[in-house]
Design a protein around this motif. Structure first.
Motif, short mmCIF file in Angstrom:
data_model
loop_
_atom_site.label_atom_id
_atom_site.label_comp_id
_atom_site.label_asym_id
_atom_site.label_seq_id
_atom_site.Cartn_x
_atom_site.Cartn_y
_atom_site.Cartn_z
N PHE A 30 40.68 40.00 24.19
CA PHE A 30 40.77 38.90 25.15
C PHE A 30 39.48 38.77 25.96
CE2 PHE A 30 41.68 37.63 29.54
CZ PHE A 30 42.15 36.35 29.33
N LEU A 31 38.98 39.90 26.48
CA LEU A 31 37.76 39.84 27.29
C LEU A 31 36.54 39.46 26.45
CD1 LEU A 31 38.11 42.93 29.67
CD2 LEU A 31 38.51 40.52 30.18
N LYS A 32 36.59 39.73 25.14
CA LYS A 32 35.47 39.35 24.28
C LYS A 32 35.30 37.84 24.21
CE LYS A 32 34.96 43.18 21.02
NZ LYS A 32 35.09 43.60 19.59
N ARG A 33 36.43 37.12 24.15
CA ARG A 33 36.37 35.66 23.96
C ARG A 33 36.47 34.87 25.26
NH1 ARG A 33 41.35 33.48 24.49
NH2 ARG A 33 43.18 34.88 24.25
N TYR A 34 37.04 35.48 26.31
CA TYR A 34 37.27 34.72 27.55
C TYR A 34 36.02 34.71 28.42
CZ TYR A 34 39.33 33.15 31.94
OH TYR A 34 39.60 32.46 33.08
N ILE A 35 35.62 33.54 28.85
CA ILE A 35 34.49 33.37 29.76
C ILE A 35 35.04 32.77 31.05
CG2 ILE A 35 32.25 32.28 30.15
CD1 ILE A 35 31.88 32.18 27.14
N PRO A 36 35.11 33.51 32.13
CA PRO A 36 35.70 32.98 33.37
C PRO A 36 34.81 31.91 33.98
CG PRO A 36 34.72 35.11 33.79
CD PRO A 36 34.61 34.89 32.31
N PRO A 37 35.42 30.94 34.68
CA PRO A 37 34.61 29.95 35.41
C PRO A 37 33.76 30.62 36.49
CG PRO A 37 36.94 29.30 35.29
CD PRO A 37 36.86 30.71 34.81
N ASP A 38 32.69 29.96 36.85
CA ASP A 38 31.79 30.54 37.85
C ASP A 38 32.46 30.73 39.19
OD1 ASP A 38 29.80 30.63 35.97
OD2 ASP A 38 28.90 28.71 36.57
N ASN A 39 33.48 29.91 39.49
CA ASN A 39 34.16 30.01 40.79
C ASN A 39 35.43 30.85 40.71
OD1 ASN A 39 35.71 28.29 39.31
ND2 ASN A 39 35.82 26.66 40.86
N ALA A 40 35.64 31.55 39.58
CA ALA A 40 36.85 32.37 39.45
C ALA A 40 36.55 33.64 38.65
CB ALA A 40 37.97 31.57 38.79
N THR A 41 35.44 34.30 38.95
CA THR A 41 35.13 35.57 38.26
C THR A 41 35.85 36.75 38.91
OG1 THR A 41 33.18 35.93 39.66
CG2 THR A 41 32.86 34.73 37.58
N TYR A 42 36.19 36.63 40.18
CA TYR A 42 36.93 37.65 40.94
C TYR A 42 36.22 39.02 40.94
CZ TYR A 42 40.56 34.15 40.17
OH TYR A 42 41.26 32.96 40.10
N THR A 43 34.90 38.99 40.85
CA THR A 43 34.14 40.25 40.88
C THR A 43 33.25 40.37 42.12
OG1 THR A 43 32.37 39.23 39.55
CG2 THR A 43 34.09 40.44 38.36
N SER A 44 33.29 39.38 43.00
CA SER A 44 32.47 39.43 44.21
C SER A 44 33.03 40.48 45.16
CB SER A 44 32.45 38.06 44.89
OG SER A 44 33.74 37.73 45.35
N PRO A 45 32.23 40.96 46.12
CA PRO A 45 32.73 41.94 47.10
C PRO A 45 33.96 41.45 47.86
CG PRO A 45 30.35 41.84 47.18
CD PRO A 45 30.78 40.74 46.26
N SER A 46 34.00 40.16 48.21
CA SER A 46 35.16 39.65 48.95
C SER A 46 36.41 39.67 48.07
CB SER A 46 34.88 38.23 49.45
OG SER A 46 34.59 37.36 48.37
N SER A 47 36.28 39.31 46.80
CA SER A 47 37.43 39.35 45.89
C SER A 47 37.88 40.79 45.66
CB SER A 47 37.07 38.69 44.55
OG SER A 47 36.82 37.32 44.71
N GLN A 48 36.92 41.69 45.54
CA GLN A 48 37.26 43.11 45.41
C GLN A 48 38.11 43.56 46.59
OE1 GLN A 48 34.04 45.85 44.74
NE2 GLN A 48 33.02 44.46 43.30
N ASN A 49 37.65 43.23 47.79
CA ASN A 49 38.38 43.66 48.99
C ASN A 49 39.80 43.09 49.01
OD1 ASN A 49 36.24 45.15 49.95
ND2 ASN A 49 35.45 43.51 51.24
N GLU A 50 39.96 41.83 48.58
CA GLU A 50 41.27 41.21 48.59
C GLU A 50 42.20 41.86 47.57
OE1 GLU A 50 40.72 37.05 48.00
OE2 GLU A 50 40.03 36.67 50.04
N ILE A 51 41.68 42.16 46.38
CA ILE A 51 42.53 42.80 45.36
C ILE A 51 42.87 44.23 45.78
CG2 ILE A 51 42.66 43.51 42.95
CD1 ILE A 51 40.76 41.22 42.28
N ILE A 52 41.91 44.94 46.35
CA ILE A 52 42.18 46.29 46.87
C ILE A 52 43.26 46.23 47.95
CG2 ILE A 52 41.20 48.21 48.19
CD1 ILE A 52 38.54 47.65 46.75
N GLN A 53 43.15 45.24 48.82
CA GLN A 53 44.15 45.07 49.88
C GLN A 53 45.53 44.77 49.29
OE1 GLN A 53 43.09 42.03 52.70
NE2 GLN A 53 45.06 42.12 53.76
N CYS A 54 45.57 43.98 48.21
CA CYS A 54 46.85 43.66 47.57
C CYS A 54 47.46 44.90 46.91
CB CYS A 54 46.65 42.56 46.54
SG CYS A 54 46.23 40.95 47.25
#
Length: 600
Positions: free
Chosen positions: A75-99
């Protein structure tokens, strides 16, 4: 067109179907990210790298783990996430860690609320660690969990108490019955009038205070050693030996070579600890196992430090070791040490303390003294010092005479005979330890202790009228008939109560038939023995908040601590629940949940 729309669906249907497929792909992608974050959180590994740009050779563990997965996951080989939904930024990391942290804590809080009662445990250093203990009502399983850290603005009792209550209120458990509170022996925590335990009764008047038994045991043994000059010198020599062989590679290699020559099992000396007596036990056991190697190394190394250590080694270590093994190590094996098991209840801990005291009293015999001296002589023979007399030196007390000037003398009196060893070293050591054990393990009132012991099947007053003491304290309408029927129940089932634990008794009794008895036993099980689980959280804190991650904020530190400490709970949390929580944190450009609409 109308007929084709009936068969294949209209434009709105196709748009909705395409949107759902894209949303499913985004969720699958996010589930991979959640799995990586849970793995890094459980292992206490850092997330970010110094340089996470495309040209960087080391983008940090988080990005590098995803890159490794993308090489093998279809799945990760073929899937290319949109630039506004990569979920790898520091803020996204913090939110997922918080969840992730929020879901784990939510599960703990739900179990606590279902229990209906809990005990709070706290320990503070640079932060305040807060843990809870409760009993699951159906299975009777005892649970101890970490709620989180709190940053203290001040270290007085008022500030610590307010931080405790804020944490309980934040999780919605402040109104639930708190049956007990356990802290260390610091004055700010244990003070009768101005300590945290006293101020917490303003919010939880029923919560009895239990001084951590692991701390109590450590204080008993440490104070006994400090009161005996030979024991104090012995541990000082132990620390010097560890430093001598661990700080120099030459000495360490020599130690290893001698171990091989003598055919000893490869092992290291263990460092001592002022706060954990189990470290002393491991250190002494390591010295006993490597006794010939240590003696030979000190004899062969030509240095003034080695010569001085060898003199101390010959004079005190061999004979004190023979004293240490049965006297100082036995309370560690018999009593709850660091860390005690969750299933250990207060009644059993007190019974173990009484058994240790009786065993120490039984050791006060001339036969035991002869046995210890024979062991000391055996150690000396094994180190090629056969025939050397066992001599323990004791400093003479300075005479105090008013209106006279008395010269200080550094002379020492020799404790060389069996009678001197018995009367001036062995018996005083046993008397001091028994006295400390009797005096220190008494933070709970005598009436409450009788009630708790009445819940234990090992107690002679099991299910007796003493249960009324607990019922009175916690405002329970105790029925004596229930206890009588419960006793007959065990007799009819032909169950030997002496072979059961308090937890097993709780599981066997039906709460519908024995409502007040099961409630009282649940309270007795909830009362903690120690606050060691709080101290374990500080071990995680040292791994998480190191000098490479010192700029981490309090919120991220709190969430990562929950992931690291409560890794078992985190493992049981559904990844989809974490994604749903993440999706509901705020409005997102890319939908992560399905909103179905009927298309006519």
């Amino acid at each position: 067109m109308y007929k084709e729309a009936l068969v294949h669906g209209n434009v709105v249907h196709h748009m909705q179907t395409g949107s759902e497929l894209q949303m499913k792909e985004r969720r699958d992608y996010l589930l991979h990210i959640v799995a990586v974050i849970k793995l890094l959180g459980k292992q206490g590994i850092s997330f970010r790298g110094h340089d996470e740009s495309e040209d960087s050779e080391n983008k940090g563990p988080f990005i590098e783990f995803l890159n490794v997965l993308s090489k093998f996951d279809p799945f990760l080989k073929r899937y290319i996430p949109p630039d506004n939904a990569t979920y790898t930024s520091p803020s996204s990391q913090n939110e997922i860690i918080q969840c992730c942290s929020g879901e784990a804590t939510h599960k703990i809080v739900n179990e606590l609320k279902a229990s209906g009662m809990y005990a709070i445990r706290g320990h503070h250093k640079e932060q305040l660690a807060i843990c809870v203990r409760y009993v699951l009502p159906l299975s009777g399983e005892i649970k101890e969990h970490f709620l989180g850290f709190r940053e203290l603005e001040d270290f007085n009792a008022d500030a610590i108490t307010e931080s405790l209550q804020e944490c309980l209120k934040e999780h919605g458990v402040d109104s639930i019955l708190c049956v007990a509170q356990t802290y260390d022996g610091a004055a700010v925590m244990s003070g009768v009038s101005g300590g945290v335990q006293a101020k917490s009764r303003k919010y939880h008047p029923e919560g009895i205070y239990v001084h951590c038994y692991a701390h109590e045991l450590n204080l008993v043994l440490c104070h006994t050693c400090k009161a005996i000059k030979e024991a104090k010198d012995f541990f000082s020599t132990m620390e010097n030996l560890y430093t001598f062989f661990s700080t120099s590679l030459i000495h360490h290699h020599k130690f290893k070579a001698v171990q091989n020559t003598l055919g000893l099992k490869q092992g290291e000396l263990v460092q001592l600890s002022d706060t954990c007596w189990s470290c002393q036990v491991r250190s002494v056991n390591a010295l006993i196992n490597n006794f010939p190697a240590v003696h030979q190394c000190l004899s062969e190394i030509e240095s003034s430090t080695a010569t001085g250590l060898l003199v101390k080694f010959k004079k005190t270590v061999s004979s004190i070791l023979s004293l240490y093994v049965p006297v100082f190590a036995y309370p560690h094996r018999g009593l709850p040490h660091n860390p005690p098991k969750e299933t250990l209840d207060l009644a059993k801990a007190v019974d173990l303390k009484d058994a240790v005291c009786n065993t120490l009293r039984a050791m006060q015999t001339p036969e035991k003294v002869s046995e210890l001296l024979q062991k000391a002589e055996s150690l000396l023979r094994d180190t090629s010092t056969e025939g050397e007399e066992i001599v323990l030196e004791r400093r003479k007390k300075q005479k105090s005479m008013e209106d006279f000037v008395v010269e200080q003398s550094s002379s020492r009196e020799h404790v060389s005979t069996k009678d001197d060893f018995r009367t001036k070293l062995f018996f005083p050591c046993l008397d001091g330890m028994i006295s400390e054990l009797e005096n220190r393990f008494s933070s709970v009132s005598e009436e409450m202790m009788r009630g708790i012991q009445a819940c234990s099947p090992l107690s002679p007053n099991f299910l007796s009228e003493d249960l009324r003491e607990i019922a009175k304290h916690y405002n329970i309408d105790f029925k004596s008939e229930e206890a009588l029927v419960a006793n007959n129940y065990f007799a009819n089932k032909k169950l030997n109560s002496q072979t059961l634990s308090m937890g097993q008794v709780y599981k066997l009794l039906d709460p519908l038939m024995f409502p007040t008895v099961t409630q009282i036993i649940q309270m007795a099980l909830t009362v903690p023995v120690s606050s060691c689980s709080c101290e374990r959280s500080f071990s995680a804190l040292r791994r998480l908040h190191n000098w490479l991650r010192c700029t981490m904020g309090q919120s991220r530190l709190q969430d990562l601590a929950v992931l690291s400490v409560e890794r078992g709970v985190l493992q049981s949390v559904s990844d989809d629940a974490i994604v749903d929580r993440f999706a509901g944190m705020h409005a997102r450009r890319q939908a992560l949940t399905v909103t179905r609409q009927n298309v006519k």
